[in-house]
Design a protein around this motif. Structure first.
Motif, mmCIF file in Angstrom:
data_model
loop_
_atom_site.group_PDB
_atom_site.id
_atom_site.type_symbol
_atom_site.label_atom_id
_atom_site.label_comp_id
_atom_site.label_asym_id
_atom_site.label_seq_id
_atom_site.Cartn_x
_atom_site.Cartn_y
_atom_site.Cartn_z
ATOM 1 N N ARG A 271 -14.491 15.631 -18.639
ATOM 2 C CA ARG A 271 -15.921 15.315 -18.691
ATOM 3 C C ARG A 271 -16.690 15.860 -17.483
ATOM 4 O O ARG A 271 -17.504 15.198 -16.849
ATOM 5 N N GLY A 272 -16.403 17.110 -17.184
ATOM 6 C CA GLY A 272 -17.196 17.828 -16.194
ATOM 7 C C GLY A 272 -16.851 17.577 -14.745
ATOM 8 O O GLY A 272 -17.591 18.010 -13.851
ATOM 9 N N LYS A 273 -15.713 16.908 -14.442
ATOM 10 C CA LYS A 273 -15.329 16.685 -13.055
ATOM 11 C C LYS A 273 -13.815 16.555 -12.929
ATOM 12 O O LYS A 273 -13.116 16.267 -13.909
ATOM 13 N N PHE A 274 -13.332 16.789 -11.721
ATOM 14 C CA PHE A 274 -11.905 16.615 -11.448
ATOM 15 C C PHE A 274 -11.621 15.133 -11.232
ATOM 16 O O PHE A 274 -12.398 14.418 -10.597
ATOM 17 N N ARG A 275 -10.481 14.703 -11.764
ATOM 18 C CA ARG A 275 -10.062 13.304 -11.632
ATOM 19 C C ARG A 275 -8.619 13.270 -11.125
ATOM 20 O O ARG A 275 -7.751 13.976 -11.660
ATOM 21 N N PHE A 276 -8.394 12.451 -10.123
ATOM 22 C CA PHE A 276 -7.085 12.374 -9.476
ATOM 23 C C PHE A 276 -6.565 10.941 -9.546
ATOM 24 O O PHE A 276 -7.304 9.983 -9.305
ATOM 25 N N ASP A 277 -5.286 10.822 -9.850
ATOM 26 C CA ASP A 277 -4.602 9.534 -9.863
ATOM 27 C C ASP A 277 -3.518 9.555 -8.791
ATOM 28 O O ASP A 277 -2.634 10.425 -8.808
ATOM 29 N N VAL A 278 -3.607 8.607 -7.880
ATOM 30 C CA VAL A 278 -2.640 8.518 -6.783
ATOM 31 C C VAL A 278 -1.908 7.186 -6.903
ATOM 32 O O VAL A 278 -2.534 6.123 -6.874
ATOM 33 N N ASN A 279 -0.607 7.233 -7.056
ATOM 34 C CA ASN A 279 0.228 6.035 -7.142
ATOM 35 C C ASN A 279 1.100 5.951 -5.890
ATOM 36 O O ASN A 279 1.904 6.855 -5.624
ATOM 37 N N ILE A 280 0.935 4.869 -5.143
ATOM 38 C CA ILE A 280 1.667 4.680 -3.890
ATOM 39 C C ILE A 280 2.538 3.440 -4.014
ATOM 40 O O ILE A 280 2.041 2.337 -4.278
ATOM 41 N N LYS A 281 3.814 3.630 -3.818
ATOM 42 C CA LYS A 281 4.765 2.527 -3.895
ATOM 43 C C LYS A 281 5.420 2.351 -2.542
ATOM 44 O O LYS A 281 5.903 3.321 -1.945
ATOM 45 N N MET A 282 5.447 1.107 -2.058
ATOM 46 C CA MET A 282 6.035 0.870 -0.743
ATOM 47 C C MET A 282 6.779 -0.458 -0.698
ATOM 48 O O MET A 282 6.382 -1.441 -1.341
ATOM 49 N N ALA A 283 7.861 -0.470 0.040
ATOM 50 C CA ALA A 283 8.615 -1.688 0.333
ATOM 51 C C ALA A 283 8.253 -2.108 1.748
ATOM 52 O O ALA A 283 8.392 -1.328 2.689
ATOM 53 N N ILE A 284 7.770 -3.353 1.914
ATOM 54 C CA ILE A 284 7.265 -3.774 3.212
ATOM 55 C C ILE A 284 8.085 -4.926 3.780
ATOM 56 O O ILE A 284 8.780 -5.652 3.059
ATOM 57 N N PHE A 285 7.988 -5.071 5.103
ATOM 58 C CA PHE A 285 8.660 -6.141 5.831
ATOM 59 C C PHE A 285 7.610 -6.855 6.679
ATOM 60 O O PHE A 285 6.997 -6.231 7.548
ATOM 61 N N LEU A 286 7.388 -8.136 6.404
ATOM 62 C CA LEU A 286 6.377 -8.888 7.126
ATOM 63 C C LEU A 286 6.779 -9.054 8.587
ATOM 64 O O LEU A 286 7.914 -9.415 8.891
ATOM 65 N N THR A 287 5.853 -8.786 9.483
ATOM 66 C CA THR A 287 6.100 -8.951 10.916
ATOM 67 C C THR A 287 5.186 -10.003 11.531
ATOM 68 O O THR A 287 5.400 -10.407 12.680
ATOM 69 N N GLU A 288 4.166 -10.447 10.783
ATOM 70 C CA GLU A 288 3.243 -11.456 11.302
ATOM 71 C C GLU A 288 2.435 -12.034 10.143
ATOM 72 O O GLU A 288 1.982 -11.307 9.268
ATOM 73 N N ARG A 289 2.254 -13.368 10.156
ATOM 74 C CA ARG A 289 1.412 -14.033 9.151
ATOM 75 C C ARG A 289 0.761 -15.234 9.813
ATOM 76 O O ARG A 289 1.445 -16.152 10.254
ATOM 77 N N LEU A 290 -0.571 -15.235 9.893
ATOM 78 C CA LEU A 290 -1.296 -16.268 10.620
ATOM 79 C C LEU A 290 -1.873 -17.353 9.724
ATOM 80 O O LEU A 290 -2.555 -18.246 10.207
ATOM 81 N N PHE A 291 -1.620 -17.310 8.433
ATOM 82 C CA PHE A 291 -2.155 -18.307 7.502
ATOM 83 C C PHE A 291 -0.998 -18.949 6.733
ATOM 84 O O PHE A 291 0.055 -18.339 6.544
ATOM 85 N N PRO A 292 -1.177 -20.174 6.266
ATOM 86 C CA PRO A 292 -0.095 -20.865 5.548
ATOM 87 C C PRO A 292 -0.022 -20.423 4.088
ATOM 88 O O PRO A 292 -1.044 -20.238 3.422
ATOM 89 N N ILE A 293 1.195 -20.245 3.591
ATOM 90 C CA ILE A 293 1.429 -19.914 2.188
ATOM 91 C C ILE A 293 2.897 -20.190 1.883
ATOM 92 O O ILE A 293 3.768 -20.001 2.750
ATOM 93 N N ASP A 294 3.171 -20.656 0.682
ATOM 94 C CA ASP A 294 4.549 -20.924 0.264
ATOM 95 C C ASP A 294 5.154 -19.608 -0.224
ATOM 96 O O ASP A 294 4.914 -19.163 -1.347
ATOM 97 N N MET A 295 5.935 -18.977 0.641
ATOM 98 C CA MET A 295 6.485 -17.663 0.326
ATOM 99 C C MET A 295 7.483 -17.711 -0.832
ATOM 100 O O MET A 295 7.665 -16.709 -1.527
#
Length: 374
Positions: A271-295
């Protein structure tokens, strides 16, 4: 007798193969330009500066610095030969420092021609932009730091490992300069007191003119969207889904690290323009959390919050580079690969075309570790 003659013949052949020492150069008599600086002075005159190690035992200062005004990089060597202690030797540069004032001029990169043309020069020096006078960096000689070239390279390399900035060699800069589907990104440094500081990453346009500087966080986003290499991606996010319990400090923050980022990019013309799809997958390790949540119960919910915030930051970054009409990620190369007929029509004006493109970034986060406490 025959054996003796044969031995003499073999010995003569071996001697002919030895390297002669007629044109030997003692290192004490050489000026090795390990750091080369280029800048404009207040009169907009082209200035070249060098930093060279001193190998004389009697010298108290182990580094010598010189600055000359010239019309070309190669001609500056003649000026240096008038003041340096030894014969100027090329091909040993480790860093090329370019002033921001010079980089504000489109087409400045033609000055680098001498570095590419001389076969004695290597193409591995790091290209760095300096915010401020380049000679202030060149003549820096802190007593508690190693030699200037080692000091600079260590600062840049460690920042690159942490993805705080990029690391662009002269060869990579030349490739980006010739690549129509990508614009250049180089390290930006400055002085903070007597210390060299990484200021971020300088982004250039298709004529290598300086456009803007992005922060360390934005540099991490840039590196994630490109082909992520080795290194860590430490990030701190402020999640709006959680309320802050302190007035002086937002406690709805979370920090994590990831060493595994997989990025896939697709392009199409629709439809008259370039379109890009970027998929980023990452595995993370928490190093700090300042709010309460039931992990244990809300791990997936927290992953969605992180994905949402990262996607927002990616969208802001994309809008920023589109507004500047630059493409440091290299979306143009994917446009050429997936939609060549349409790319061919706009390849000479890709910055304008990319500014109107649609870029969708999708992030998939998996929490694989949360430290010693839940």
């Amino acid at each position: 007798m025959t054996k003796k003659l044969f031995a003499v013949f073999i010995t003569c052949l071996a001697l002919l193969a030895l390297t002669g020492c007629k044109d030997q150069n003692l290192i004490e008599n050489l000026t090795l330009s390990l750091v080369i600086g280029m800048d404009l002075n207040e009169q907009n005159e082209f200035e070249v500066s060098i930093s060279s190690p001193v190998f004389n035992k009697e010298a108290k200062d182990k580094e010598e610095e010189f600055q000359v005004t010239s019309t070309t990089l190669r001609k500056s060597r003649d000026e240096f030969d008038k003041v340096v202690l030894g014969s100027t030797a090329g091909g040993k540069a480790e860093l090329i420092l370019v002033g921001k004032k010079l980089m504000r001029h489109p087409g400045w990169a033609t000055i680098l021609d001498a570095l590419y043309r001389d076969p004695k020069n290597t193409v591995t020096p790091r290209l760095v932009m300096v915010d401020g006078p380049v000679y202030d960096i060149i003549r820096l000689s802190p007593k508690d730091k190693p030699r200037l070239p080692l000091y600079l390279m260590k600062v840049i390399d460690m920042a690159y490992v942490r993805n705080v900035t990029v690391r662009t060699t002269l060869q990579q800069f030349y490739r980006h300069h010739k690549e129509k589907g990508m614009t250049s990104a180089i390290t930006e440094i400055g002085l903070k007191g007597r210390d060299i500081q990484i200021l971020g990453t300088a982004l250039l346009d298709d004529r290598e003119k300086y456009k803007l500087t992005i922060s360390s966080t934005e540099t991490k986003l840039l590196n994630m969207m490109k082909q992520p290499g080795k290194g860590a991606f430490p990030l701190t996010l402020q999640l709006p889904e959680f309320k802050s319990s302190l007035r002086f400090l937002p406690t709805n923050q979370l920090s994590f690290n990831t060493f595994s980022v997989k990025t896939r990019k697709k392009a199409r013309y629709d439809r008259g323009k370039f379109r890009f799809d970027v998929n980023i997958k990452m595995a993370i390790f928490l190093t700090e959390r300042l709010f309460p949540i039931d992990m244990r119960k809300e791990t997936r919910a927290l992953e969605r919050y992180i994905e949402s915030e990262l996607e927002r930051q990616f969208a802001d970054f994309i809008r920023k580079i589109q507004a500047a009409k630059i493409d440091p990620v290299g979306f143009g190369m994917y446009a050429r690969a997936y939609a060549y007929p349409q790319w061919k029509k706009v390849e000479d004006d890709w910055g304008e075309e990319f500014a109107d493109a649609e870029v969708n970034v999708k992030v998939d986060v998996e929490i694989q570790g949360m430290g010693a406490m839940k």
